[in-house]
Write a protein that holds these residues in place. Structure first.
Motif, PDB file in Angstrom:
ATOM      1  N   LEU A  29      35.615  42.815  38.042  1.00 24.18           N
ATOM      2  CA  LEU A  29      35.904  41.593  37.302  1.00 24.18           C
ATOM      3  C   LEU A  29      37.254  41.752  36.633  1.00 24.18           C
ATOM      4  O   LEU A  29      37.397  42.523  35.678  1.00 24.18           O
ATOM      5  CB  LEU A  29      34.809  41.334  36.265  1.00 24.18           C
ATOM      6  N   GLY A  30      38.245  41.085  37.183  1.00 25.50           N
ATOM      7  CA  GLY A  30      39.620  41.231  36.712  1.00 25.50           C
ATOM      8  C   GLY A  30      40.426  41.981  37.748  1.00 25.50           C
ATOM      9  O   GLY A  30      40.067  43.098  38.119  1.00 25.50           O
ATOM     10  N   VAL A  31      41.492  41.364  38.255  1.00 24.62           N
ATOM     11  CA  VAL A  31      42.278  41.973  39.324  1.00 24.62           C
ATOM     12  C   VAL A  31      43.702  42.317  38.878  1.00 24.62           C
ATOM     13  O   VAL A  31      44.600  42.455  39.700  1.00 24.62           O
ATOM     14  CB  VAL A  31      42.300  41.067  40.587  1.00 24.62           C
ATOM     15  N   GLY A  32      43.885  42.494  37.569  1.00 25.38           N
ATOM     16  CA  GLY A  32      45.185  42.893  37.032  1.00 25.38           C
ATOM     17  C   GLY A  32      45.448  44.365  37.290  1.00 25.38           C
ATOM     18  O   GLY A  32      44.904  44.960  38.225  1.00 25.38           O
ATOM     19  N   ASP A  33      46.268  44.973  36.452  1.00 32.72           N
ATOM     20  CA  ASP A  33      46.647  46.375  36.642  1.00 32.72           C
ATOM     21  C   ASP A  33      45.440  47.305  36.615  1.00 32.72           C
ATOM     22  O   ASP A  33      45.308  48.192  37.456  1.00 32.72           O
ATOM     23  CB  ASP A  33      47.658  46.808  35.576  1.00 32.72           C
ATOM     24  N   ASN A  82      33.629  45.790  34.790  1.00 30.78           N
ATOM     25  CA  ASN A  82      34.292  44.770  33.988  1.00 30.78           C
ATOM     26  C   ASN A  82      35.660  45.286  33.546  1.00 30.78           C
ATOM     27  O   ASN A  82      35.749  46.208  32.747  1.00 30.78           O
ATOM     28  CB  ASN A  82      33.441  44.406  32.773  1.00 30.78           C
ATOM     29  N   ALA A  83      36.715  44.684  34.099  1.00 34.04           N
ATOM     30  CA  ALA A  83      38.084  45.037  33.718  1.00 34.04           C
ATOM     31  C   ALA A  83      38.796  43.820  33.148  1.00 34.04           C
ATOM     32  O   ALA A  83      40.015  43.693  33.234  1.00 34.04           O
ATOM     33  CB  ALA A  83      38.834  45.584  34.935  1.00 34.04           C
ATOM     34  N   LEU A  84      38.031  42.912  32.562  1.00 31.94           N
ATOM     35  CA  LEU A  84      38.598  41.696  31.976  1.00 31.94           C
ATOM     36  C   LEU A  84      39.072  41.955  30.554  1.00 31.94           C
ATOM     37  O   LEU A  84      38.449  42.716  29.819  1.00 31.94           O
ATOM     38  CB  LEU A  84      37.544  40.581  31.954  1.00 31.94           C
ATOM     39  N   PRO A  85      40.140  41.284  30.149  1.00 33.22           N
ATOM     40  CA  PRO A  85      40.588  41.415  28.758  1.00 33.22           C
ATOM     41  C   PRO A  85      39.678  40.608  27.834  1.00 33.22           C
ATOM     42  O   PRO A  85      38.959  39.715  28.271  1.00 33.22           O
ATOM     43  CB  PRO A  85      41.991  40.804  28.794  1.00 33.22           C
ATOM     44  N   SER A  86      39.718  40.934  26.573  1.00 32.93           N
ATOM     45  CA  SER A  86      38.944  40.179  25.593  1.00 32.93           C
ATOM     46  C   SER A  86      39.747  38.953  25.173  1.00 32.93           C
ATOM     47  O   SER A  86      40.834  39.072  24.608  1.00 32.93           O
ATOM     48  CB  SER A  86      38.646  41.051  24.370  1.00 32.93           C
ATOM     49  N   CYS A  87      39.223  37.783  25.508  1.00 31.33           N
ATOM     50  CA  CYS A  87      39.863  36.525  25.134  1.00 31.33           C
ATOM     51  C   CYS A  87      38.783  35.442  25.078  1.00 31.33           C
ATOM     52  O   CYS A  87      37.651  35.695  25.500  1.00 31.33           O
ATOM     53  CB  CYS A  87      40.976  36.151  26.120  1.00 31.33           C
ATOM     54  N   PRO A  88      39.076  34.273  24.559  1.00 29.93           N
ATOM     55  CA  PRO A  88      38.043  33.237  24.437  1.00 29.93           C
ATOM     56  C   PRO A  88      37.334  32.890  25.753  1.00 29.93           C
ATOM     57  O   PRO A  88      36.154  32.579  25.763  1.00 29.93           O
ATOM     58  CB  PRO A  88      38.818  32.024  23.897  1.00 29.93           C
ATOM     59  N   THR A  90      36.600  34.975  28.208  1.00 27.76           N
ATOM     60  CA  THR A  90      35.746  36.061  28.703  1.00 27.76           C
ATOM     61  C   THR A  90      34.584  36.391  27.777  1.00 27.76           C
ATOM     62  O   THR A  90      33.648  37.066  28.190  1.00 27.76           O
ATOM     63  CB  THR A  90      36.568  37.340  28.942  1.00 27.76           C
ATOM     64  N   VAL A  91      34.636  35.934  26.539  1.00 29.10           N
ATOM     65  CA  VAL A  91      33.537  36.190  25.609  1.00 29.10           C
ATOM     66  C   VAL A  91      32.302  35.445  26.114  1.00 29.10           C
ATOM     67  O   VAL A  91      32.377  34.275  26.473  1.00 29.10           O
ATOM     68  CB  VAL A  91      33.915  35.743  24.173  1.00 29.10           C
ATOM     69  N   ASN A  92      31.196  36.132  26.185  1.00 28.97           N
ATOM     70  CA  ASN A  92      29.917  35.587  26.670  1.00 28.97           C
ATOM     71  C   ASN A  92      29.945  35.179  28.142  1.00 28.97           C
ATOM     72  O   ASN A  92      29.097  34.402  28.580  1.00 28.97           O
ATOM     73  CB  ASN A  92      29.455  34.406  25.810  1.00 28.97           C
ATOM     74  N   LEU A  93      30.897  35.684  28.904  1.00 28.77           N
ATOM     75  CA  LEU A  93      30.948  35.393  30.334  1.00 28.77           C
ATOM     76  C   LEU A  93      29.769  36.028  31.057  1.00 28.77           C
ATOM     77  O   LEU A  93      29.180  35.449  31.959  1.00 28.77           O
ATOM     78  CB  LEU A  93      32.263  35.906  30.932  1.00 28.77           C
ATOM     79  N   LEU A  94      29.432  37.247  30.635  1.00 29.16           N
ATOM     80  CA  LEU A  94      28.314  37.963  31.252  1.00 29.16           C
ATOM     81  C   LEU A  94      27.086  37.873  30.357  1.00 29.16           C
ATOM     82  O   LEU A  94      27.149  38.154  29.175  1.00 29.16           O
ATOM     83  CB  LEU A  94      28.686  39.428  31.467  1.00 29.16           C
ATOM     84  N   SER A  95      25.986  37.496  30.947  1.00 32.05           N
ATOM     85  CA  SER A  95      24.738  37.389  30.202  1.00 32.05           C
ATOM     86  C   SER A  95      23.597  37.880  31.077  1.00 32.05           C
ATOM     87  O   SER A  95      23.773  38.133  32.277  1.00 32.05           O
ATOM     88  CB  SER A  95      24.488  35.933  29.790  1.00 32.05           C
ATOM     89  N   LYS A  96      22.456  37.997  30.489  1.00 28.99           N
ATOM     90  CA  LYS A  96      21.259  38.421  31.211  1.00 28.99           C
ATOM     91  C   LYS A  96      20.981  37.485  32.390  1.00 28.99           C
ATOM     92  O   LYS A  96      20.659  37.924  33.480  1.00 28.99           O
ATOM     93  CB  LYS A  96      20.087  38.437  30.234  1.00 28.99           C
ATOM     94  N   ASP A  97      21.154  36.195  32.169  1.00 30.02           N
ATOM     95  CA  ASP A  97      20.912  35.217  33.234  1.00 30.02           C
ATOM     96  C   ASP A  97      21.891  35.372  34.386  1.00 30.02           C
ATOM     97  O   ASP A  97      21.542  35.133  35.540  1.00 30.02           O
ATOM     98  CB  ASP A  97      20.992  33.797  32.672  1.00 30.02           C
ATOM     99  N   SER A 111      35.068  48.675  31.421  1.00 26.95           N
ATOM    100  CA  SER A 111      36.230  49.522  31.168  1.00 26.95           C
ATOM    101  C   SER A 111      37.294  48.782  30.378  1.00 26.95           C
ATOM    102  O   SER A 111      38.410  49.234  30.276  1.00 26.95           O
ATOM    103  CB  SER A 111      36.837  49.963  32.515  1.00 26.95           C
ATOM    104  N   ALA A 112      36.931  47.626  29.842  1.00 20.89           N
ATOM    105  CA  ALA A 112      37.941  46.792  29.218  1.00 20.89           C
ATOM    106  C   ALA A 112      37.523  46.392  27.802  1.00 20.89           C
ATOM    107  O   ALA A 112      36.481  46.787  27.310  1.00 20.89           O
ATOM    108  CB  ALA A 112      38.167  45.553  30.072  1.00 20.89           C
ATOM    109  N   GLY A 113      38.345  45.536  27.219  1.00 20.51           N
ATOM    110  CA  GLY A 113      38.098  45.101  25.864  1.00 20.51           C
ATOM    111  C   GLY A 113      37.144  43.937  25.723  1.00 20.51           C
ATOM    112  O   GLY A 113      36.741  43.589  24.638  1.00 20.51           O
ATOM    113  N   ALA A 114      36.753  43.320  26.829  1.00 23.49           N
ATOM    114  CA  ALA A 114      35.862  42.167  26.765  1.00 23.49           C
ATOM    115  C   ALA A 114      34.461  42.617  26.353  1.00 23.49           C
ATOM    116  O   ALA A 114      33.933  43.564  26.922  1.00 23.49           O
ATOM    117  CB  ALA A 114      35.803  41.442  28.096  1.00 23.49           C
TER     118      ALA A 114
END
Length: 116
Positions: A29-33, A82-88, A90-97, A111-114
């Motif tokens: 999740l996240g295709v940046g560096d 998860n290699a996504l940055p923490s930003c509005p 990405t918050v709550n992007l992943l859930s149990k559902d 592995s990221a700040g999200a």
């Protein structure tokens, strides 16, 4: 010896660790560096790499990149990183559902700040 009364999920998790890694798919999740570096390392081990991105459709070291279709990535992955940055966005992007869409028993690594 594995006991026959162990839950199915546990048996799937054990199988994930004892089958050849080159037969596995890693969803990044996240295709940046950071994500691209993880994909390059995964390709070194012969894994199939798929990515999730907001905009990019093609990226080096990825077999496929899904734009905006997180469920497609989760449903195909044996490992989810998860290699996504923490930003509005990405918050709550992943859930149990979200993880219920997966028919596989994926190992989740962040592995990221999200927040996960």
């Amino acid at each position: 010896m594995i006991m026959p009364y162990m839950p199915r999920v546990t048996l799937q998790m054990i199988g994930a660790f004892f089958s050849p890694i080159e037969t596995k798919t890693v969803g990044i999740l996240g295709v940046g560096d950071v994500g691209s570096g993880i994909a390059a390392a995964s390709k070194f081990f012969g894994m199939r790499t798929i990515g999730y991105a907001a905009f990019t459709k093609e990226k080096e070291h990825f077999d496929q990149v899904f734009t905006g279709d997180l469920d497609a990535v989760l449903s195909q992955s044996d490992y989810v990183i998860n290699a996504l940055p923490s930003c509005p966005k990405t918050v709550n992007l992943l859930s149990k559902d979200r993880f219920k869409c997966s028919s596989r028993c994926a190992v989740f690594i962040t592995s990221a700040g999200a927040p996960s």
